[in-house]
Design an enzyme around this catalytic site. Structure first.
Site, PDB file in Angstrom:
ATOM      1  N   ASP A 110     -34.429 -42.515  46.219  1.00 39.88           N
ATOM      2  CA  ASP A 110     -34.117 -42.375  45.077  1.00 39.88           C
ATOM      3  C   ASP A 110     -35.607 -41.733  44.673  1.00 39.88           C
ATOM      4  OD1 ASP A 110     -33.301 -41.649  42.028  1.00 39.88           O
ATOM      5  OD2 ASP A 110     -33.299 -43.927  41.999  1.00 39.88           O
ATOM      6  N   ARG A 139     -25.416 -43.836  38.110  1.00 40.60           N
ATOM      7  CA  ARG A 139     -24.064 -44.127  37.251  1.00 40.60           C
ATOM      8  C   ARG A 139     -23.004 -42.911  37.541  1.00 40.60           C
ATOM      9  NH1 ARG A 139     -27.301 -45.081  31.821  1.00 40.60           N
ATOM     10  NH2 ARG A 139     -28.755 -45.785  33.432  1.00 40.60           N
ATOM     11  N   ASP A 144     -32.950 -39.331  36.976  1.00 38.28           N
ATOM     12  CA  ASP A 144     -33.272 -40.086  37.618  1.00 38.28           C
ATOM     13  C   ASP A 144     -31.883 -41.752  37.156  1.00 38.28           C
ATOM     14  OD1 ASP A 144     -34.489 -42.017  38.796  1.00 38.28           O
ATOM     15  OD2 ASP A 144     -36.438 -42.595  37.515  1.00 38.28           O
ATOM     16  N   LYS A 200     -23.830 -48.850  45.261  1.00 39.43           N
ATOM     17  CA  LYS A 200     -24.289 -47.761  45.134  1.00 39.43           C
ATOM     18  C   LYS A 200     -25.049 -47.440  45.736  1.00 39.43           C
ATOM     19  CE  LYS A 200     -28.715 -45.914  42.265  1.00 39.43           C
ATOM     20  NZ  LYS A 200     -29.659 -46.190  41.523  1.00 39.43           N
ATOM     21  N   GLU A 204     -28.959 -41.603  37.699  1.00 36.06           N
ATOM     22  CA  GLU A 204     -28.315 -40.803  38.506  1.00 36.06           C
ATOM     23  C   GLU A 204     -27.446 -41.933  39.518  1.00 36.06           C
ATOM     24  OE1 GLU A 204     -31.173 -42.199  40.045  1.00 36.06           O
ATOM     25  OE2 GLU A 204     -30.042 -43.590  41.601  1.00 36.06           O
ATOM     26  N   LYS A 258     -39.932 -40.244  38.790  1.00 33.55           N
ATOM     27  CA  LYS A 258     -40.750 -41.463  39.351  1.00 33.55           C
ATOM     28  C   LYS A 258     -41.551 -40.885  39.384  1.00 33.55           C
ATOM     29  CE  LYS A 258     -36.417 -44.422  41.250  1.00 33.55           C
ATOM     30  NZ  LYS A 258     -36.546 -44.521  39.370  1.00 33.55           N
TER      31      LYS A 258
HETATM   32  N1  BES Z   1     -32.800 -46.849  41.338  1.00 36.38           N
HETATM   33  C1  BES Z   1     -32.670 -46.316  40.017  1.00 36.38           C
HETATM   34  C2  BES Z   1     -33.252 -48.301  39.158  1.00 36.38           C
HETATM   35  C3  BES Z   1     -34.446 -49.094  40.219  1.00 36.38           C
HETATM   36  C4  BES Z   1     -35.545 -49.262  39.753  1.00 36.38           C
HETATM   37  C5  BES Z   1     -34.001 -49.704  40.960  1.00 36.38           C
HETATM   38  C6  BES Z   1     -36.063 -50.303  40.880  1.00 36.38           C
HETATM   39  C7  BES Z   1     -34.519 -50.617  41.998  1.00 36.38           C
HETATM   40  C8  BES Z   1     -35.520 -51.114  41.947  1.00 36.38           C
HETATM   41  C9  BES Z   1     -32.360 -46.271  38.913  1.00 36.38           C
HETATM   42  O1  BES Z   1     -31.929 -45.405  39.909  1.00 36.38           O
HETATM   43  C10 BES Z   1     -32.993 -45.350  37.874  1.00 36.38           C
HETATM   44  O2  BES Z   1     -34.503 -45.297  37.941  1.00 36.38           O
HETATM   45  N2  BES Z   1     -32.924 -45.431  36.553  1.00 36.38           N
HETATM   46  C11 BES Z   1     -33.980 -45.328  35.168  1.00 36.38           C
HETATM   47  C12 BES Z   1     -32.814 -45.350  34.411  1.00 36.38           C
HETATM   48  C13 BES Z   1     -33.577 -44.448  33.279  1.00 36.38           C
HETATM   49  C14 BES Z   1     -33.679 -42.842  33.754  1.00 36.38           C
HETATM   50  C15 BES Z   1     -32.425 -44.884  31.844  1.00 36.38           C
HETATM   51  C16 BES Z   1     -34.611 -47.103  35.932  1.00 36.38           C
HETATM   52  O3  BES Z   1     -34.528 -48.000  35.528  1.00 36.38           O
HETATM   53  O4  BES Z   1     -35.840 -45.981  35.238  1.00 36.38           O
HETATM   54 ZN    ZN Z   2     -32.855 -43.188  39.343  1.00 31.19          ZN
HETATM   55 ZN    ZN Z   3     -31.264 -44.963  41.865  1.00 27.82          ZN
END
Ligand code: BES
Ligand code: ZN
Ligand code: ZN
Length: 483
Positions: free
Chosen positions: A255, A336, A332, A250, A334, A262
């Site tokens: 992000d 995937r 968020d 990835k 993203e 966020k």
């Molecule tokens: N990049 C984040 C996941 C992440 C969280 C990486 C903390 C490193 C540290 C990912 O893109 C994300 O935001 N995932 C969301 C998914 C949700 C919206 C289903 C998450 O984990 O909150």
């Molecule tokens: Zn994200």
């Molecule tokens: Zn992410």
């Protein structure tokens, strides 16, 4: 910088001793035994795992490192921790030259030396590019004292050093802030490593990505003026074979969450969201450096998830390279989107015969396992047992989650083939979506490193910053696949 020397050749002004509680006094210098036995502060040396004593006498300096109670029960992780603390002491005491003494224990000598070399090299890494005052490195010469010098031990030290240099490359890529480490810069870094260590790198710009039809990936990228770069790295160590290990990382260089924005707290470390990309670049480097006899192709769909009038929105339906569609319920989630297109690309265009993806994919991974282990999923027991063996050697912990068939319902959508949000358990559901893009049951593993790629402060045997988690494990996996 790390050599093996005989006891006679030992001449450094500092001696480092790794000792268990049951240490053999007859093998230590008298002066040190005297100090250990009647220590001025009356505070007993416990030799507790990872405890370090720095002792200075009129003629010599000693770093005594506790290895705990039992030489038989010590684990690789225990030993890494002891080595980490010992080297930290050597650094803070500004030691430039030292002799290191190990005692026999349940771990093979070759392991001890390899890991020690790794810990020296990773311990010397600092990310001080943006500091006006740079960190000075004093440690120059290290001799492991062993009367049985042999080429096997010398080669494991070399191997440890090489792999650790690749780990440091990964850490650097992650530690760089996102204003510098843009998709383009990440692509150029991959190219540079390819040139230096011997793998081919092909870069696809936006128009080429469009031609490939990777539209889900492009939709994530379209909110940012930092354009996407599809990075393809190819290493051919076994030209006679048509087997290819595929790696997908990835590569979100930042992000923000997009319109599903966020929080300030949630966003602040999102330069680490290219951690999977950095891991596969580091693994390619380690594999190429060691000239392993297998073929590996790594793919990174690098881009940035930003907000602007051109950004994708919650409610958009994205068409992936495979032709299948996914409803975006949350911008968020993203990673995937970029990963499914990278998976389709690596299967259809690069014809890999196995694929491992590595991604900072979900916060939910950390809620399941904390920062101790990565969360893994797989459709193939044989491949997974290889990864488990690799992880056992590298000491990086992994934990496999199930694919219960009930989860499949959760990624279905009414007006698209799938949705990118499927509720709890979030880390598994993300994997269920990725699995829907694995074709013909190709052996595949997903590794969610969101909770292990970075430490906000020093913890276990990691310094603050990027850990480089996964590079050593993928390198060991490549070694097992090569056999
Ligand atoms: N990049 C984040 C996941 C992440 C969280 C990486 C903390 C490193 C540290 C990912 O893109 C994300 O935001 N995932 C969301 C998914 C949700 C919206 C289903 C998450 O984990 O909150
Ligand atoms: Zn994200
Ligand atoms: Zn992410």
């Amino acid at each position: 910088m790390i050599k093996i020397k005989s006891a006679e050749q030992a001449m450094a002004n500092t001696a480092m001793y790794f000792l268990f509680k049951t240490f053999d006094e007859s093998k230590l210098p008298e002066e040190l035994v005297a100090i250990l036995n009647n220590n001025v502060n009356q505070e007993r040396y416990t030799f507790e795992l990872g405890s370090v004593k720095f002792i200075e006498t009129a003629t010599k300096k000693y770093i005594v490192v506790g290895m705990g109670e039992s030489p038989e029960k010590i684990t690789i992780g225990d030993y890494r921790l002891a080595a980490f603390k010992a080297l930290k002491c050597a650094k803070s005491e500004k030691i430039d030259n030292m002799d290191v003494y190990f005692v026999e224990c349940g771990l093979q000598k070759a392991y001890l030396y390899k890991i020690f070399a790794e810990m020296v090299v990773t311990g010397l890494y600092t990310f001080d590019k943006y500091k006006t005052k740079k960190t000075k490195c004093y440690l120059k010469e290290i001799a492991i004292i062993d009367d049985n010098q042999n080429s096997v031990l010398e080669s494991v030290i070399e191997e440890g050093k090489n792999v650790a240099e690749s780990v440091n490359i990964t850490r650097y890529l992650i530690d760089e802030p996102a204003h510098y480490m843009t998709p383009k810069k990440l692509a150029l870094e991959a190219q540079e490593n390819g040139k230096n260590y011997g793998f081919e790198v092909e870069l696809f710009k936006k128009s080429a990505i469009q031609k490939l039809g990777m539209n889900a990936y492009l939709d994530v990228a379209k909110g940012s003026s930092n354009k996407p770069y599809l990075i393809v790295m190819r290493y051919r160590g076994d030209k006679k074979s048509d087997k290819i290990l595929g790696l997908v990382g990835k590569g979100l260089t930042y992000d923000t969450g997009g319109y599903s924005i966020k929080s300030t707290e949630g966003m602040k470390l999102m330069q680490t969201d290219m951690g999977g990309a950095a891991t596969v670049i580091g693994a390619m480097t380690a594999i190429a450096k060691a000239k392993l006899e297998l073929n590996v192709t790594a793919v990174v769909a690098a881009c940035e998830n930003s907000i602007s009038s051109t950004a994708y929105r919650p409610g958009d339906i994205l068409t992936t390279m495979s032709g299948k569609t996914i409803l975006c319920e949350n911008t968020d989630a993203e990673g995937r989107f970029t990963l499914v297109d990278a998976l389709t690309y690596i299967q259809r265009k690069e014809k890999v015969t196995t694929v491992v993806d590595v991604a900072t994919l979900t916060g939910a991974a950390g809620r399941s396992l904390g920062d101790v282990a990565s969360l893994t999923l797989s459709n193939n027991d044989d491949l997974y047992s290889k990864l488990q063996n690799a992880a056992d050697v590298s000491g990086e912990k992994i934990w496999r989650m199930p694919f219960f068939k009930e989860y499949d319902e959760q990624i279905k959508a009414t007006f698209a083939d799938y949705t990118n949000i499927g509720g709890d358990p979030g880390a598994i559901i993300a994997g269920v979506l990725l699995k829907a893009f694995v074709e013909n049951n190709l052996p595949w593993i997903h590794i969610d490193i969101a909770s292990v790629a970075y430490k906000e402060k020093e913890k276990y045997y990691y310094n603050e910053g990027a850990t480089g988690y996964g590079v050593r494990m993928l390198y060991e996996l490549a070694k097992l696949i090569q056999e």
